[in-house]
Design an enzyme around this catalytic site. Structure first.
Site, PDB file in Angstrom:
ATOM      1  CG  ASP A 136       2.282  -6.009   1.893  1.00 43.29           C
ATOM      2  OD1 ASP A 136       2.313  -4.900   1.339  1.00 43.29           O
ATOM      3  OD2 ASP A 136       2.370  -6.143   3.129  1.00 43.29           O
ATOM      4  CE  LYS A 140      10.662 -10.576  -8.309  1.00 44.73           C
ATOM      5  NZ  LYS A 140      11.748  -9.932  -7.585  1.00 44.73           N
ATOM      6  CG  ASP A 172      -4.491  -3.860  -6.694  1.00 40.77           C
ATOM      7  OD1 ASP A 172      -3.856  -4.755  -6.089  1.00 40.77           O
ATOM      8  OD2 ASP A 172      -3.971  -2.764  -7.014  1.00 40.77           O
ATOM      9  CB  THR A 210      -8.108   1.226   0.630  1.00 41.20           C
ATOM     10  OG1 THR A 210      -7.384   0.580  -0.422  1.00 41.20           O
ATOM     11  CG2 THR A 210      -9.200   0.300   1.157  1.00 41.20           C
ATOM     12  CE  LYS A 211      -1.641   7.463   0.182  1.00 35.79           C
ATOM     13  NZ  LYS A 211      -0.283   6.927   0.262  1.00 35.79           N
TER      14      LYS A 211
HETATM   15  C1  LIG Z   1      -0.486  -2.980   0.386  1.00 37.08           C
HETATM   16  S1  LIG Z   1      -0.731  -2.245   1.936  1.00 37.08           S
HETATM   17  C2  LIG Z   1      -2.485  -1.856   1.921  1.00 37.08           C
HETATM   18  C3  LIG Z   1      -2.873  -0.863   2.969  1.00 37.08           C
HETATM   19  C4  LIG Z   1      -4.378  -0.502   3.048  1.00 37.08           C
HETATM   20  N1  LIG Z   1      -5.174  -1.632   3.467  1.00 37.08           N
HETATM   21  C5  LIG Z   1      -4.894   0.078   1.765  1.00 37.08           C
HETATM   22  O1  LIG Z   1      -5.633  -0.631   1.061  1.00 37.08           O
HETATM   23  O2  LIG Z   1      -4.533   1.227   1.440  1.00 37.08           O
HETATM   24  C6  LIG Z   1      -0.667  -3.621   3.061  1.00 37.08           C
HETATM   25  C7  LIG Z   1      -0.393  -3.215   4.487  1.00 37.08           C
HETATM   26  O3  LIG Z   1      -0.474  -4.365   5.324  1.00 37.08           O
HETATM   27  C8  LIG Z   1       0.490  -4.248   6.350  1.00 37.08           C
HETATM   28  N2  LIG Z   1       0.768  -5.616   6.833  1.00 37.08           N
HETATM   29  C9  LIG Z   1       1.215  -6.660   6.099  1.00 37.08           C
HETATM   30  N3  LIG Z   1       1.322  -7.765   6.845  1.00 37.08           N
HETATM   31  C10 LIG Z   1       0.938  -7.403   8.115  1.00 37.08           C
HETATM   32  C11 LIG Z   1       0.871  -8.104   9.340  1.00 37.08           C
HETATM   33  N4  LIG Z   1       1.194  -9.405   9.417  1.00 37.08           N
HETATM   34  N5  LIG Z   1       0.457  -7.445  10.437  1.00 37.08           N
HETATM   35  C12 LIG Z   1       0.133  -6.113  10.353  1.00 37.08           C
HETATM   36  N6  LIG Z   1       0.180  -5.398   9.217  1.00 37.08           N
HETATM   37  C13 LIG Z   1       0.591  -6.035   8.110  1.00 37.08           C
HETATM   38  C14 LIG Z   1       1.673  -3.560   5.672  1.00 37.08           C
HETATM   39  O4  LIG Z   1       2.488  -2.870   6.602  1.00 37.08           O
HETATM   40  C15 LIG Z   1       0.966  -2.603   4.718  1.00 37.08           C
HETATM   41  O5  LIG Z   1       0.818  -1.325   5.272  1.00 37.08           O
END
Ligand SMILES: C[S@@+](CC[C@H](N)C(=O)[O-])C[C@H]1O[C@@H](n2cnc3c(N)ncnc32)[C@H](O)[C@@H]1O
Length: 232
Positions: A136, A140, A172, A210-211
């Site tokens: 994530d 901001k 990205d 990745t997605k």
């Molecule tokens: C922006 S998404 C990217 C998902 C995947 N890696 C992709 O590229 O399609 C980030 C993911 O990290 C997970 N995430 C964020 N912080 C995390 C944490 N501390 N422990 C486990 N999952 C986490 C979120 O739930 C989210 O599904």
């Protein structure tokens, strides 16, 4: 001051729980497959050899999202163990559905905060690779403290990686890429596999798209990969 007067210390987490609905298929998969592939924070330190019935290089992926690239990597490297950590239940349901349908024996999964899992469940010097793909971005400035890549986090990974093990990140979001670079160049015990201050030259062949990355591509975003080796 009594304990009750103390302000509540809220942990800064890198995620917010989204109130997303699960499809019937995702829910069914989670219900049926968790017992076979699920691991829990409350179980304490993981015995990797016993869990996978083999002593092999272990890859840990944080935040696998819907899980397709994670499962693809586990299928492509059957000789390795793969531990996934995600808090988004629909994604876990989907990932486990593929794992079971396609009979991928080298996958296990946690559904709790990766920082807590690393602290409580992963033995020191036990991992060959940590993967963090498109975390994530927390765009901001006032939210930058929520970004999972911080100096303290780098040192936590350093303790869990074997010497020679790698931490592979991709994003990205250019500002997060620069932040990752700043943190990791300053982190003790790591060496940039591409050379000081350099990003990987394109997406490494072993990392599937990745997605989340596909979404970025549709929006015209660039992609930055960084790989750091634990040197001591
Ligand atoms: C922006 S998404 C990217 C998902 C995947 N890696 C992709 O590229 O399609 C980030 C993911 O990290 C997970 N995430 C964020 N912080 C995390 C944490 N501390 N422990 C486990 N999952 C986490 C979120 O739930 C989210 O599904």
């Amino acid at each position: 001051m009594t304990d009750q007067d103390q302000p509540i210390q809220r942990k800064i987490r890198s995620f917010v729980m989204r109130a997303t609905r699960m499809t019937d298929g995702q829910k069914k998969s989670l219900d049926q497959n968790w017992v076979k592939y699920g691991l829990a924070l409350a179980e304490g330190e993981l015995d990797i050899q016993k869990t996978f019935s083999k002593d092999a290089d272990t890859v840990l992926e944080i935040g696998f999202g819907m899980g397709d690239s994670f499962v693809d990597m586990a299928i492509a490297a059957p000789e390795k163990n793969f531990i996934g950590i995600e808090v988004h239940l629909p994604g876990i349901g989907r990932m486990l559905n593929r794992t079971e349908t396609e009979q991928v024996p080298n996958i296990r999964c946690y559904k709790e905060d990766a920082v807590e899992i690393l602290n409580d469940c992963i033995a020191d010097s036990s991992l060959a690779t940590v993967q963090l793909f498109f975390p994530d971005p927390w765009h901001k400035k006032r939210h930058h403290k929520r970004r999972i890549v911080q100096l303290e986090f780098a040192q936590l990974l350093r303790s869990k990686l074997k010497t020679g093990g790698t931490f592979h990140m991709a994003t990205d979001w250019e500002n997060y890429a620069e932040h990752m670079m700043d943190v990791m160049e300053a982190a003790e015990g790591f060496e940039n596999a591409a050379g000081v201050g350099k990003f990987q030259d394109g997406r490494p062949a072993h990392r599937p798209v990745t997605k989340f990355e596909k979404r970025g591509q549709r929006l015209g975003h660039g992609v930055w990969d960084l790989i750091y080796t634990k040197v001591d």
